[in-house]
Design an enzyme around this catalytic site. Structure first.
Site, PDB file in Angstrom:
ATOM      1  N   LYS A 279       0.854  -1.187   0.000  1.00  0.00           N
ATOM      2  CA  LYS A 279       0.000   0.000   0.000  1.00  0.00           C
ATOM      3  C   LYS A 279       0.898   1.248   0.000  1.00  0.00           C
ATOM      4  CE  LYS A 279      -4.482   1.071   1.937  1.00  0.00           C
ATOM      5  NZ  LYS A 279      -5.626   0.599   2.697  1.00  0.00           N
ATOM      6  N   GLU A 364     -20.307  -5.225   8.976  1.00  0.00           N
ATOM      7  CA  GLU A 364     -21.306  -4.465   9.729  1.00  0.00           C
ATOM      8  C   GLU A 364     -22.444  -5.360  10.218  1.00  0.00           C
ATOM      9  OE1 GLU A 364     -20.031  -3.546   6.825  1.00  0.00           O
ATOM     10  OE2 GLU A 364     -18.974  -1.678   7.253  1.00  0.00           O
ATOM     11  N   ARG A 392     -26.183  -2.145   5.507  1.00  0.00           N
ATOM     12  CA  ARG A 392     -25.910  -3.564   5.349  1.00  0.00           C
ATOM     13  C   ARG A 392     -26.575  -4.433   6.394  1.00  0.00           C
ATOM     14  NH1 ARG A 392     -20.683  -5.035   2.453  1.00  0.00           N
ATOM     15  NH2 ARG A 392     -21.424  -4.102   0.531  1.00  0.00           N
TER      16      ARG A 392
END
Ligand SMILES: Cc1ncc(C[n+]2csc(CCOP(=O)(O)OP(=O)(O)O)c2C)c(N)n1
Length: 624
Positions: A279, A364, A392
Site C-alpha cells: 500500500k 457491519e 448492510r
C-alpha cells in the site's frame, strides 16, 4: 507514455521498457493530482502494476474487471482514457472516485461498499455461460474486504463452477488500518510460500512426473493435517472449497503478474490469484503511513503534510472524546467498529480500553449481531458506524437487536450528505430505515454539546437507540440551549407564531439561517429542534398547531419515510390544523461533490428552503 494511452488497450502497444516507464509516470501523475484534489492515494499506488497487467492480458470492455470497493480504480481510469477527468476528480459534475458504469463501458460494476466483487463477478460468469458468451471475468478484492461475510458467501457459491472465473486477492495486509482476524493471519502465512512451488497445478504435475509418486501419494499429501502440506499445497482453505489457489505473486513484478494471469485464465473453474502488493508503493510518506494516505485531502508532496490544518472539533472528535469519558466511568461500556476505528473516532478508545474495544473487520452485519450478543450478556455495546455502511445490517438491527429490545447504542456517523465520495456513501436513508423499526429510538443532535448529552442519554437508555450525526465540524453556537435530554421530547428555541421551523439534528444550522431570513423579511417564525425522530414529539406538534399555520420540517435524509413524513402522517391522522412543508432530499441518489453545492442542487440549502416557505405560506394565507 501516459500521453500515448488515449483509450483502453492502447497499453498493449508499449514494449517492456516503456511499460516500466509508464508505471513510474502513473505514480507521479496520481501523487500530483491527488495532492491537489484529495482522494484515495495509498491503495491506488499499490495496484499500478496489477492494473497494468490486467489491461495487458485482457481485452476491455469485452472482459469484465470488477473492483471491490472501487477506491483503487484510478489506474484503471487512466488506462481507459480518463486522464482529463482527474482535474475534477470527486467534484460535482466531475469524475467519480469509484467505478461507474455510466462513466465508462470499461467499468463493469458500480461499487463503493466493500466485499461485493466476488458476488457480482459470479453473476457475470453465470450470465456469460447462460448466454453462451465468451469473455473473462476478473474480480479484484483486497484482503481488508475479504473480512466481509459476503465475500465468503460468494466463494462458497462459486465453488461449483466448471468455467473460468478469476478472483484476484490484492493482499497488502492492510484494511484502512492494520487488517484484523483469522483470515488475515492465514494470508500472512501464505505470504512466505514460493510462487512457483505454490502453483498447485505445477506441484501436482511435477509429482506425477516422478515415477514412484502416484495419485495416492498426492492425495495423502493433500489430506494430511501437517503444516508440511501447507508448504506443498498452499492456499488449502481455498483449495478445499474447490477454488484453485495460485500464488503468492509479487504484485509489483509486471512480467510475473502477466504470467500468473495467463495461468489463471487456463483453469476451468474458480481460481484465486493471491497477489502481494504494498500500500502506498512508490511514495515514501504513503508507504510509511498508508492509513493516513488511504483517503486524504490536498497535501504537500514534499512533506506529505495535509494542507488543511486541523480546525475545530468535528462531530466524530466529540463522539471519540465523550465515549471515552463515559467508558471511564462505566466498566460495562464496550465499543465496536467495522474496520473504521479512526474514521469513527474510536482510535482513542482503542488505546484506552483495549479489552473493551472490538474491530470486527468490514462486517457491519456481524457487528450488529455481535453487539446484540454483548448486550444480552450484560455489556453495553456502542457500535460506531457510518450511516451508509449500517444499511448492510438492516435485518440484524430488526431481528437481533430491536425484536429483543436489546440495549445497543448505534453511533451513526457520516449521516446526511458526505460529499466527495458520492452516491454510495451518502448517509441519507438512516432516518427512514431506523425509524421504521419498532422499539428503536432515533435521535440527532443540533450541536456538539447536544451530541455529548445524547450519547450519555443513549448509554443510560435500556433499549436500542441510534444517535445520528454528520461528517464535519461540529456546530458550536447556541450553547445556552442545553436543556436535559428527555425521552421523546423536542426543544423550543424561539417561540412566535404563524410559521414554525422544526429541524432535525445538524440541519439546525441551516434552520437558523432560514429563521433569520424569514425574520428579516418580516415574518413571524418559531424555531424548534426535533431532537427525537422516533418517537415523534406529538405534544410539540399539537402545541405548534394552536398558533401556527405552516409547519416546516428540515432534515438531511430522503423525504420518503423521513421525519417530515412522520409529522405529515400525524398531522393528517390527528387533523392538526397545520399545513406541513417538508424540506428533505428527493427520491434519488445524490452524486459526489461539495456538501454546500449538493444541498443547493437538491433544494435543502437555506435560500431554497426560505423561498419555498414564503411561496407556500403566501398560498396558505391566500387560501389557495
Ligand atoms: C461496507 C463497507 N464498510 C466500510 C467501508 C470503508 N472502507 C473503504 S476501503 C476499506 C478498506 C479496504 O481494505 P482492502 O480491501 O484491503 O483494500 P486496500 O485499501 O487495502 O487496497 C474500508 C474499510 C466500505 N467501503 N464498505
Amino acid at each position: 507514455m501516459l500521453e500515448r494511452i488515449q483509450r483502453e488497450n492502447d497499453i498493449k502497444e508499449l514494449d517492456i521498457e516503456e511499460l516500466y516507464e509508464l508505471s513510474g509516470e502513473i505514480r507521479r501523475f496520481l501523487i500530483e493530482k491527488i495532492s491537489k484534489t484529495g482522494g484515495h492515494l495509498a491503495s491506488n499506488l499499490g495496484v499500478v502494476e496489477l492494473t497494468m497487467a490486467m489491461h495487458l492480458m485482457f481485452d476491455l470492455p469485452k472482459d469484465k474487471i470488477i473492483w471491490d470497493v472501487g477506491h483503487q480504480s484510478y489506474t484503471h481510469k487512466l488506462l481507459t482514457g480518463r486522464k482529463a477527468g482527474f482535474e475534477d476528480l470527486r467534484k460535482y459534475g466531475g469524475m467519480s472516485g469509484f467505478p461507474k458504469r455510466k462513466e465508462s463501458e470499461c467499468d463493469a460494476f458500480d461499487t463503493g461498499h466493500s466485499s461485493t466483487s466476488i458476488s457480482a463477478g459470479l453473476g457475470y460468469v453465470e450470465a456469460r455461460d447462460i448466454r453462451g458468451e465468451d469473455y473473462s471475468v476478473i474480480s479484484v478484492i483486497g484482503d481488508g474486504s475479504l473480512t466481509g461475510g459476503m465475500a465468503y458467501e460468494a466463494l462458497n457459491n462459486a465453488s461449483h463452477l466448471k468455467t473460468n472465473f478469476i478472483i484476484v486477492l490484492n493482499d497488502n495486509h492492510m484494511s484502512i488500518s492494520e487488517n484484523v482476524g483469522g483470515m488475515s493471519k492465514y494470508l500472512a502465512k501464505l505470504r512466505t510460500a514460493d510462487f512457483y512451488t505454490g502453483l498447485k497445478r505445477g506441484v501436482t504435475n511435477t509429482l506425477h512426473k516422478v515415477p514412484v509418486v502416484g495419485d495416492s501419494v498426492i492425495e495423502k499429501i493433500r489430506r494430511t493435517k501437517s503444516s508440511i502440506k501447507q508448504l506443498v499445497v498452499p492456499g488449502m482453505f481455498f483449495e478445499d472449497m474447490g477454488i484453485t489457489y495460485l500464488g503468492p505473486v509479487p504484485g509489483h513484478n509486471l512480467p510475473l503478474l502477466c504470467k500468473a494471469f495467463k495461468e489463471a485464465g487456463k483453469i476451468n473453474g474458480p481460481v484465486l490469484l493471491h497477489v502481494l502488493t504494498e500500500k502506498g508503493k512508490g511514495y515514501g510518506p504513503a508507504e510509511e503511513f498508508p492509513e493516513k494516505f488511504h483517503g486524504i485531502g490536498p497535501f504537500d508532496i514534499e512533506t506529505g503534510d495535509a494542507l488543511s490544518k486541523k480546525g475545530k472539533d468535528t462531530y466524530t472528535d466529540v463522539f471519540g472524546k465523550v465515549i471515552c469519558d463515559i467508558a471511564a466511568h462505566n466498566p460495562d461500556v464496550a465499543a465496536i467498529t467495522a474496520a473504521m476505528a479512526d474514521g469513527t473516532g474510536l482510535d482513542r478508545f482503542r488505546r484506552m480500553f483495549r479489552k473493551r474495544f472490538f474491530d470486527v473487520g468490514i462486517a457491519e452485519a456481524h457487528g450488529v449481531t455481535f453487539a446484540a450478543g454483548l448486550a444480552a450478556g450484560g455489556v453495553k455495546p456502542v457500535f460506531a458506524v457510518y450511516s451508509s455502511f449500517l444499511q448492510r445490517a438492516y435485518d440484524q438491527i430488526i431481528h437481533d437487536v430491536a425484536l429483543q429490545n436489546l440495549p445497543v447504542v448505534f453511533a451513526v456517523d457520516r449521516a446526511g450528505l458526505v460529499g466527495n465520495d458520492g452516491e454510495t456513501h451518502q448517509g441519507i436513508f438512516d432516518l427512514s430505515y431506523l425509524s421504521s423499526i419498532p422499539n428503536m429510538v432515533v435521535m440527532s443532535p443540533k450541536h456538539k454539546w447536544e451530541l455529548a448529552d445524547m450519547l450519555r442519554f443513549a448509554v443510560a437508555y435500556d433499549g436500542p437507540v441510534a444517535v445520528r450525526y454528520p461528517r464535519g465540524t461540529a456546530y458550536d453556537r447556541y450553547e445556552e440551549f442545553r436543556a436535559p435530554v428527555v425521552y421523546g421530547r423536542s426543544e423550543m428555541i424561539y417561540e412566535e407564531e404563524d410559521i414554525a421551523v422544526l429541524s432535525v439534528g445538524h440541519m439546525f444550522e441551516e434552520a437558523v439561517g432560514v429563521w433569520k431570513s424569514l425574520k428579516e423579511k418580516g415574518y413571524r417564525c418559531t424555531l424548534a429542534n426535533a431532537r427525537f425522530v422516533k418517537p415523534l414529539d406529538e405534544e410539540m406538534v399539537e402545541r405548534l398547531g394552536r398558533n401556527h399555520r405552516l409547519l416546516v420540517t428540515i432534515e438531511e435524509n430522503v423525504q420518503s419515510g423521513g421525519f417530515g413524513e412522520h409529522v405529515l402522517e400525524y398531522v393528517s391522522r390527528r387533523k392538526v390544523p397545520l399545513h406541513v412543508l417538508t424540506a428533505a432530499l428527493p427520491d434519488d441518489y445524490v452524486e459526489h461533490g461539495n456538501i454546500d453545492v449538493l444541498r443547493k442542487e437538491t433544494g435543502i440549502d437555506r435560500q431554497s428552503i426560505t423561498e419555498r416557505i414564503i411561496e407556500t405560506y403566501t398560498k396558505v394565507v391566500e387560501g389557495i
